[in-house]
Design a protein around this motif. Structure first.
Motif, short mmCIF file in Angstrom:
data_model
loop_
_atom_site.label_atom_id
_atom_site.label_comp_id
_atom_site.label_asym_id
_atom_site.label_seq_id
_atom_site.Cartn_x
_atom_site.Cartn_y
_atom_site.Cartn_z
N PHE A 120 -7.57 -1.06 16.98
CA PHE A 120 -6.91 0.16 17.45
C PHE A 120 -7.03 1.27 16.41
CE2 PHE A 120 -3.11 2.82 17.41
CZ PHE A 120 -3.10 3.31 18.70
N MET A 121 -6.80 0.93 15.14
CA MET A 121 -6.86 1.92 14.07
C MET A 121 -8.27 2.47 13.90
SD MET A 121 -3.87 2.46 12.70
CE MET A 121 -4.20 3.03 11.03
N PHE A 178 -3.45 8.09 -0.24
CA PHE A 178 -4.21 7.37 0.77
C PHE A 178 -3.32 7.09 1.98
CE2 PHE A 178 -6.37 6.52 -3.16
CZ PHE A 178 -7.72 6.43 -2.82
N LYS A 179 -3.90 7.21 3.17
CA LYS A 179 -3.16 6.93 4.41
C LYS A 179 -3.08 5.42 4.60
CE LYS A 179 -1.31 8.26 8.37
NZ LYS A 179 -1.05 6.95 9.00
N VAL A 180 -1.93 4.85 4.30
CA VAL A 180 -1.70 3.41 4.41
C VAL A 180 -0.62 3.20 5.47
CG1 VAL A 180 -1.00 1.32 3.21
CG2 VAL A 180 -2.34 3.06 2.00
N GLY A 181 -1.00 2.70 6.65
CA GLY A 181 -0.04 2.58 7.74
C GLY A 181 0.46 3.96 8.14
N ARG A 182 1.76 4.14 8.12
CA ARG A 182 2.35 5.43 8.47
C ARG A 182 2.52 6.35 7.27
NH1 ARG A 182 7.66 4.62 12.00
NH2 ARG A 182 7.36 6.87 12.17
N ASP A 183 2.31 5.80 6.09
CA ASP A 183 2.65 6.53 4.87
C ASP A 183 1.42 7.08 4.15
OD1 ASP A 183 5.33 5.80 5.26
OD2 ASP A 183 5.02 3.92 4.19
N GLN A 184 1.64 8.16 3.41
CA GLN A 184 0.67 8.64 2.44
C GLN A 184 1.08 8.03 1.09
OE1 GLN A 184 -2.07 10.43 2.82
NE2 GLN A 184 -1.83 10.91 4.99
N THR A 185 0.25 7.13 0.59
CA THR A 185 0.61 6.35 -0.60
C THR A 185 -0.16 6.86 -1.81
OG1 THR A 185 1.04 4.39 0.76
CG2 THR A 185 0.63 4.03 -1.59
N LYS A 186 0.58 7.14 -2.88
CA LYS A 186 -0.04 7.62 -4.11
C LYS A 186 -0.58 6.46 -4.93
CE LYS A 186 2.54 9.39 -7.49
NZ LYS A 186 3.35 10.38 -8.25
N GLU A 223 -13.35 -1.63 -1.24
CA GLU A 223 -14.15 -2.42 -0.32
C GLU A 223 -14.16 -1.74 1.04
OE1 GLU A 223 -14.35 -7.15 1.04
OE2 GLU A 223 -12.68 -6.37 -0.17
N GLY A 224 -15.33 -1.55 1.63
CA GLY A 224 -15.42 -0.84 2.90
C GLY A 224 -15.50 -1.75 4.10
N PHE A 225 -14.77 -1.37 5.17
CA PHE A 225 -14.80 -2.06 6.46
C PHE A 225 -14.88 -1.01 7.56
CE2 PHE A 225 -12.26 -4.67 3.58
CZ PHE A 225 -12.83 -5.93 3.71
N ALA A 226 -16.10 -0.61 7.93
CA ALA A 226 -16.28 0.40 8.98
C ALA A 226 -15.47 1.65 8.66
CB ALA A 226 -15.91 -0.18 10.35
N ASP A 227 -14.40 1.92 9.40
CA ASP A 227 -13.60 3.13 9.20
C ASP A 227 -12.40 2.90 8.28
OD1 ASP A 227 -15.26 4.54 10.91
OD2 ASP A 227 -14.14 3.91 12.66
N TYR A 228 -12.40 1.79 7.55
CA TYR A 228 -11.30 1.47 6.66
C TYR A 228 -11.81 1.08 5.29
CZ TYR A 228 -8.41 1.44 10.76
OH TYR A 228 -7.76 1.82 11.89
N TYR A 270 -4.50 -2.24 -0.97
CA TYR A 270 -4.00 -1.37 0.09
C TYR A 270 -5.09 -1.17 1.14
CZ TYR A 270 -0.68 -0.01 -3.60
OH TYR A 270 0.26 0.00 -4.60
N ILE A 271 -4.73 -1.28 2.41
CA ILE A 271 -5.64 -0.97 3.50
C ILE A 271 -5.42 0.50 3.89
CG2 ILE A 271 -6.35 -1.48 5.86
CD1 ILE A 271 -6.95 -3.73 3.98
N ALA A 272 -6.46 1.31 3.74
CA ALA A 272 -6.32 2.75 3.98
C ALA A 272 -7.33 3.20 5.02
CB ALA A 272 -6.53 3.52 2.68
#
Length: 239
Positions: free
Chosen positions: A106-107, A137-145, A155-160, A170-172
């Motif tokens: 979905f993300m 970084f956009k992590v879930g609903r938050d912008q995480t510093k 590490e890259g995963f398509a759009d993440y 962190y997954i961003a």
């Protein structure tokens, strides 16, 4: 704010999409409808930016709804049937999600929408000292510093991306190629199609791999040239 419409004749499917969207900031569900006829009427009078649309619907199919619209929002199809994919993409849909829809898939679909809308760049605070430089970084609903000095590799995963730091990962929502352009080149280098490393976390290397703190990563064929040129130039020193 992104106004969303959900159209699915199954209540659990509508609830799942609402739940997925609730984890994102800047997205609001204007309506969750169970048929395409009501959706057609709703779209005539409401400013919808992004629609999540099932294909198999009573009275009017999702594909027929798309064909009937003169002005369309961006559309992500949600269906249990894979065989409509070719027809769907001929109608210029944004993505095609096959049920059951995971949060990760979905993300990825939502990320496509965000990129089309030219979402703002990741905020970067460049300090006088590198130790004080950070990104949000956009992590879930938050912008995480995250401080750049704490990053070991990405590490890259398509759009993440997964940002590995000394404390946690962190997954961003971002692409690795974008980060390659954004990060300071004297501090980071891409060593593989799936990995960017921090120079100061590099312990050793050989022709096929790089060794970081508690981590060994492959050195990709397409990235070896730039990696070894930078090593040989003396621009980076291993301590």
């Amino acid at each position: 704010m992104t106004n969303c419409l959900i159209v699915d004749d199954e209540a659990p499917a509508r609830a799942l999409l609402i739940q997925h969207l609730s984890t994102l900031s800047g997205f609001t569900v204007l309506a969750a409808l169970d048929n395409a006829v009501d959706a057609f009427t709703f779209l005539q009078t409401h400013p919808v930016d992004l629609a999540f649309l099932d294909i198999q619907l009573p009275k009017l199919s999702g594909l027929d709804l798309i064909r009937s619209l003169k002005t369309r929002p961006k559309i992500i199809l949600t269906t249990a049937y894979r065989e409509y994919a070719a027809t769907a993409f001929d109608l210029d849909v944004l993505d095609y999600l096959v049920k059951p829809i995971t949060q990760e898939r979905f993300m990825r679909a939502v990320s496509k929408y965000m990129q089309l809308q030219n979402i703002p760049d990741i905020p970067v605070q460049i300090a006088s000292r590198y130790e004080e430089t950070y990104m949000f970084f956009k992590v879930g609903r938050d912008q995480t510093k995250i401080f750049l000095k704490d990053i070991i590799f990405m590490e890259g995963f398509a759009d993440y991306i997964k940002v590995h730091t000394k404390d946690k990962a962190y997954i961003a929502s971002e692409k690795l190629g974008y980060m390659e352009e954004k990060l300071p080149e004297d501090k980071f280098i891409r060593v593989h199609k799936s990995f960017i490393i921090a120079w100061d976390k590099l312990i050793s290397y050989n022709a096929d791999q790089v060794n970081l703190v508690n981590q060994t990563l492959p050195l990709g064929r397409l990235y070896k040239g730039a990696f070894f040129r930078k090593i040989q130039s003396g621009h980076i020193r291993l301590s």
